[in-house]
Design an enzyme around this catalytic site. Structure first.
Site, PDB file in Angstrom:
ATOM      1  N   LYS A  60      -2.478  -9.747  12.837  1.00  0.00           N
ATOM      2  CA  LYS A  60      -3.291  -9.211  11.742  1.00  0.00           C
ATOM      3  C   LYS A  60      -4.768  -9.588  11.851  1.00  0.00           C
ATOM      4  O   LYS A  60      -5.153 -10.509  12.572  1.00  0.00           O
ATOM      5  CB  LYS A  60      -2.685  -9.607  10.400  1.00  0.00           C
ATOM      6  CG  LYS A  60      -1.418  -8.765  10.160  1.00  0.00           C
ATOM      7  CD  LYS A  60      -0.977  -8.710   8.746  1.00  0.00           C
ATOM      8  CE  LYS A  60       0.149  -7.683   8.635  1.00  0.00           C
ATOM      9  NZ  LYS A  60       0.905  -7.802   7.404  1.00  0.00           N
ATOM     10  N   ARG A  63       8.154 -10.862  10.139  1.00  0.00           N
ATOM     11  CA  ARG A  63       8.020  -9.514  10.713  1.00  0.00           C
ATOM     12  C   ARG A  63       7.007  -9.597  11.854  1.00  0.00           C
ATOM     13  O   ARG A  63       5.835  -9.877  11.608  1.00  0.00           O
ATOM     14  CB  ARG A  63       7.542  -8.573   9.601  1.00  0.00           C
ATOM     15  CG  ARG A  63       7.439  -7.127   9.992  1.00  0.00           C
ATOM     16  CD  ARG A  63       6.932  -6.307   8.807  1.00  0.00           C
ATOM     17  NE  ARG A  63       6.869  -4.902   9.138  1.00  0.00           N
ATOM     18  CZ  ARG A  63       5.855  -4.336   9.777  1.00  0.00           C
ATOM     19  NH1 ARG A  63       4.818  -5.047  10.168  1.00  0.00           N
ATOM     20  NH2 ARG A  63       5.874  -3.038  10.027  1.00  0.00           N
TER      21      ARG A  63
HETATM   22  N1  HH2 Z   1       2.695  -5.329   7.404  1.00  0.00           N
HETATM   23  C1  HH2 Z   1       2.558  -4.095   7.935  1.00  0.00           C
HETATM   24  C2  HH2 Z   1       3.471  -3.081   7.649  1.00  0.00           C
HETATM   25  N2  HH2 Z   1       4.523  -3.310   6.844  1.00  0.00           N
HETATM   26  N3  HH2 Z   1       5.755  -4.789   5.480  1.00  0.00           N
HETATM   27  C3  HH2 Z   1       5.917  -5.985   4.929  1.00  0.00           C
HETATM   28  N4  HH2 Z   1       6.941  -6.228   4.106  1.00  0.00           N
HETATM   29  N5  HH2 Z   1       5.037  -7.018   5.173  1.00  0.00           N
HETATM   30  C4  HH2 Z   1       3.959  -6.850   5.978  1.00  0.00           C
HETATM   31  O1  HH2 Z   1       3.186  -7.815   6.149  1.00  0.00           O
HETATM   32  C5  HH2 Z   1       3.758  -5.561   6.581  1.00  0.00           C
HETATM   33  C6  HH2 Z   1       4.702  -4.537   6.302  1.00  0.00           C
HETATM   34  C7  HH2 Z   1       1.406  -3.819   8.854  1.00  0.00           C
HETATM   35  O2  HH2 Z   1       1.775  -3.962  10.201  1.00  0.00           O
HETATM   36  P1  HH2 Z   1       2.088  -2.746  11.180  1.00  0.00           P
HETATM   37  O3  HH2 Z   1       3.307  -2.011  10.708  1.00  0.00           O
HETATM   38  O4  HH2 Z   1       2.164  -3.215  12.568  1.00  0.00           O
HETATM   39  O5  HH2 Z   1       0.819  -1.816  11.089  1.00  0.00           O
HETATM   40  P2  HH2 Z   1       0.606  -0.374  10.456  1.00  0.00           P
HETATM   41  O6  HH2 Z   1       0.804  -0.508   8.970  1.00  0.00           O
HETATM   42  O7  HH2 Z   1      -0.798  -0.015  10.845  1.00  0.00           O
HETATM   43  O8  HH2 Z   1       1.636   0.550  11.034  1.00  0.00           O
END
Ligand code: HH2
Length: 378
Positions: free
Chosen positions: A315, A355
């Site tokens: 992040k 995650r």
């Molecule tokens: N972070 C992201 C997406 N979903 N869900 C939960 N519960 N907690 C988190 O910290 C969280 C989440 C962001 O990460 P990522 O899916 O890799 O990125 P993007 O939202 O750009 O797809």
């Protein structure tokens, strides 16, 4: 979530005052390996402060940067707190946090991220092809993932919402192909009930909802009806606007109050406590300092009784720290060392599930952190 913790959650949702002014500031092992808790006694009545100060174990240090003696941190052992708890609410709160910390999961689980999007912040476009996505999910499991979290909508800061039909077009073929081949649970990362419903019908068994049921009023009843596991997360507003000058009165207190309110909404929709996980939403409407404070004081969120799900992987807060050290401009996928350090902090704070994108490395970091903390006695 175990039975006793479920009872705690019901009780807390029923109105225990977690908004007490004095705050738990740390729970962890002391130099002799026994658990200690520290409190900044701000806002205590003089007689309560006096009683607590008399039971504190030394040394009573001043927090760096805080000159006001009234804000000196008091450090306690569990036995001292339990003696004071019947009489003094701050000691009762702290004693509860110590008990929650002592009940931290014996092994943290790993959720592997599978982003089926063109624009995710660290791996957008890599797994858009369903066949490659399925292959990647199987690799995540081979590396040690205990769950695969599939998402078809980026929630990075500034991201615009994706229509439900497009989100379904991205995730459904992957879930359909993956569900029969996967040896671990499959979770869908969505805020839309329509997408969650189709994913559950196609073989997903869990919903990860970054809006905590606020984006779609049909989400909580749907989850209750399916009896599936549910992660509810804290976020300010929506991904589009959440990083526009995020403000809190006190970030941990505010996030805790939000999670308590959303957990109560989930329970009153019929979701059972055993199915609920809560998430502070690292990076979702938070400055660097907000994120660090939440990670430092993660154990306080455990006082709600629900297992903690946390996403720190790759992040932007890690990028900020690196940039301040003269390493600006690195790609998010390079933030591996920073992610591992944050994973270790989450383990210490009592997270139940992490995650992550880089499953093998983060599972190893979590294992080592776990081994470091398991010797602590309460
Ligand atoms: N972070 C992201 C997406 N979903 N869900 C939960 N519960 N907690 C988190 O910290 C969280 C989440 C962001 O990460 P990522 O899916 O890799 O990125 P993007 O939202 O750009 O797809």
């Amino acid at each position: 979530m175990e039975g006793r913790e479920g009872e705690d959650l019901r009780e807390l949702c029923g109105g225990l005052a977690l908004s007490l002014a004095p705050r738990v500031i740390a729970v962890g092992p002391g130099p002799d390996g026994r658990v200690r808790a520290a409190l900044r006694p701000v806002g205590l009545a003089p007689d309560e402060r006096e009683a607590l100060a008399a039971a504190a174990v030394g040394p009573v240090g001043a927090a760096p940067g805080r000159r006001d003696p009234a804000e000196r941190e008091l450090v306690f052992e569990r036995s001292g707190l339990e003696r004071l708890a019947p009489e003094w609410p701050a000691a009762a709160l702290l004693s509860r946090a110590v008990r929650a910390w002592a009940r931290r999961p014996s092994s943290v689980r790993i959720a592997g991220v599978l982003n089926v999007t063109p624009d995710s912040f660290s791996d957008g476009g890599r797994w858009l092809d369903p066949a490659r996505a399925v292959e990647h999910a199987l690799e995540l499991v081979a590396e040690g993932a205990d769950l695969v979290d599939v998402g078809g909508e980026s929630t990075r800061p500034g991201a615009a919402p994706v229509p439900a039909d497009e989100e379904l077009r991205r995730v459904l073929p992957v879930i359909e192909a993956l569900a029969p081949r996967l040896s671990v649970p499959l979770c869908v990362d969505t805020s839309k009930a329509e997408v969650a419903a189709a994913a559950l019908d196609a073989g997903a068994t869990q919903v990860n909802d970054v809006s905590a049921g606020r984006a779609d009023p049909r989400m909580l009843p749907l989850v209750a009806e399916h009896g599936c596991d549910y992660v509810l997360m804290h976020m300010l507003q929506s991904p589009l606007s959440m990083q526009h000058d995020p403000c809190y009165e006190e970030v941990v207190t505010d996030v805790l109050a939000f999670l308590r309110e959303r957990a109560a909404a989930a329970l009153s929709s019929g979701i059972v406590p055993e199915r609920l996980m809560i998430d502070p939403g690292i990076g979702f409407g938070k400055t660097l300092e907000h994120n660090l404070e939440l990670l430092r004081r993660l154990c306080e969120l455990r006082s709600l009784g629900a297992p903690l799900f946390v996403g720190v992987s790759r992040k932007a807060f890690i990028g900020r720290i690196n940039a301040a050290a003269g390493r600006a401009g690195e790609a998010p996928a390079e933030r591996i060392g920073g992610s591992a350090a944050a994973v270790a902090a989450c383990v210490q704070g009592g997270a139940a599930m992490l995650r992550v994108h880089d499953v093998a490395v983060m599972a190893e970091a979590a294992r080592v952190a776990q081994a470091l903390w398991t010797h602590v006695q309460d």
